[in-house]
Scaffold this motif. Structure first.
Motif, PDB file in Angstrom:
ATOM      1  N   ASP A   1       0.823  -1.206   0.000  1.00 40.75           N
ATOM      2  CA  ASP A   1       0.000   0.000   0.000  1.00 40.75           C
ATOM      3  C   ASP A   1       0.862   1.264   0.000  1.00 40.75           C
ATOM      4  N   PHE A   2       1.870   1.290   0.866  1.00 38.45           N
ATOM      5  CA  PHE A   2       2.731   2.473   0.971  1.00 38.45           C
ATOM      6  C   PHE A   2       3.878   2.439  -0.036  1.00 38.45           C
ATOM      7  N   GLY A   3       4.130   1.280  -0.628  1.00 35.76           N
ATOM      8  CA  GLY A   3       5.171   1.189  -1.643  1.00 35.76           C
ATOM      9  C   GLY A   3       6.587   1.240  -1.090  1.00 35.76           C
ATOM     10  N   LEU A   4       6.754   0.936   0.193  1.00 33.94           N
ATOM     11  CA  LEU A   4       8.088   0.907   0.787  1.00 33.94           C
ATOM     12  C   LEU A   4       8.655  -0.504   0.723  1.00 33.94           C
ATOM     13  N   ASP A   5       9.918  -0.644   1.115  1.00 37.34           N
ATOM     14  CA  ASP A   5      10.599  -1.924   0.929  1.00 37.34           C
ATOM     15  C   ASP A   5      10.661  -2.794   2.174  1.00 37.34           C
ATOM     16  N   ALA A   6      10.447  -2.221   3.344  1.00 38.32           N
ATOM     17  CA  ALA A   6      10.558  -3.030   4.558  1.00 38.32           C
ATOM     18  C   ALA A   6       9.851  -2.354   5.718  1.00 38.32           C
ATOM     19  N   ALA A   7       9.369  -3.187   6.651  1.00 38.23           N
ATOM     20  CA  ALA A   7       8.769  -2.708   7.885  1.00 38.23           C
ATOM     21  C   ALA A   7       9.245  -3.601   9.020  1.00 38.23           C
ATOM     22  N   SER A   8       9.407  -3.014  10.186  1.00 40.88           N
ATOM     23  CA  SER A   8       9.895  -3.789  11.318  1.00 40.88           C
ATOM     24  C   SER A   8       9.354  -3.215  12.621  1.00 40.88           C
ATOM     25  N   VAL A   9       8.803  -4.106  13.460  1.00 35.96           N
ATOM     26  CA  VAL A   9       8.379  -3.746  14.813  1.00 35.96           C
ATOM     27  C   VAL A   9       9.303  -4.483  15.769  1.00 35.96           C
TER      28      VAL A   9
END
Length: 250
Positions: free
Chosen positions: A114-122
């Motif tokens: 949706d946001f078109g980013l490459d990575a997410a991390s919590v």
């Protein structure tokens, strides 16, 4: 007053005084048609134009400037509206998640698609294991190790954006094969929860210190409040302790 004296008085007037007088008397040229016709001003084209033509030219320039500013404001408003809708969809998916695995998958999928980013991390800071951690976007790391690897990035209460050091990027995104180049990092702190929410891009200049982070902060603030009750529902309420990093937050 003789004509010579009048000329001397006029000669003593400065440009600033004339300008101030015209500003204080904006209707001075009313009924001064002859004077307006005799006054000429140089133009970019090289020819002389009348004062009225010059005013029309200035008004057109102001109109064009205002029009460009309006178009830019409308564009920003539309962009913010799209970001709000994306943020809303992400948070609705997180709220509806049945467990930590679903939450991690929803965050990872939304940030990428949706946001078109490459990575997410919590990253949650704890010495204990959590159910569902280490999968997708959710990871549990030792608080002391987090302080050692991230250092001053944990000091503030606001989002930090930029091109972090390589070891910091690797710590935030441990499962990445393709290296992340720029990062936006938001703190997660609420009811004993301590951690960070990070999103990354492979484009070096995508995140920088001057960019706004309103929507990312909105997401992280909401995650900070959604995670503690979810952890408790899964019997892990005691596994994320009220850790205090060197920044003094606890």
């Amino acid at each position: 007053m003789t004509e010579q004296t009048a000329r001397q008085k006029v000669a003593e007037l400065t440009r600033e005084q004339v300008a101030d007088y015209l500003r204080d008397n904006p209707d001075f040229f009313v009924d001064q048609d002859e004077l307006l016709r005799t006054l000429t001003l140089p133009h970019d084209s090289g020819r002389a134009i009348s004062l009225v033509e010059r005013q029309v030219h200035l008004f057109r320039e102001q109109r064009d400037t205002l029009r460009r500013e309006l178009v830019e404001l409308v564009s920003i408003a539309r962009h913010n509206d799209r970001l709000f809708e994306k943020s809303k969809r992400l948070l609705m998916q997180v709220i509806e998640a049945r467990n930590l695995n679903d939450m991690a998958a929803a965050i990872d999928d939304s940030i990428r698609s949706d946001f078109g980013l490459d990575a997410a991390s919590v990253l949650l800071f704890s010495d204990d294991e959590l159910p569902g951690s280490g999968q997708g976007a959710l990871h549990v790391v030792n608080a002391d190790l987090a302080q050692e690897r991230l250092g001053s990035l944990l000091d503030g209460e606001r989002a930090v954006c930029g091109q972090f050091r390589e070891n910091e990027r690797e710590f935030l995104f441990p499962d990445r094969d393709e290296p992340i180049a720029s990062v936006a990092l938001m703190p997660l702190r609420h009811e004993g929860l301590v951690g960070v929410f990070a999103v990354g891009s492979c484009e070096p200049g995508y995140f920088d210190q001057s960019m706004g982070s309103l929507f990312l902060s909105y997401i992280s603030d909401t995650l900070s409040r959604l995670l503690p009750p979810m952890l408790k529902r899964h019997g892990s309420g005691a596994s994320v302790s009220d850790l205090a990093v060197e920044s003094g937050q606890g």
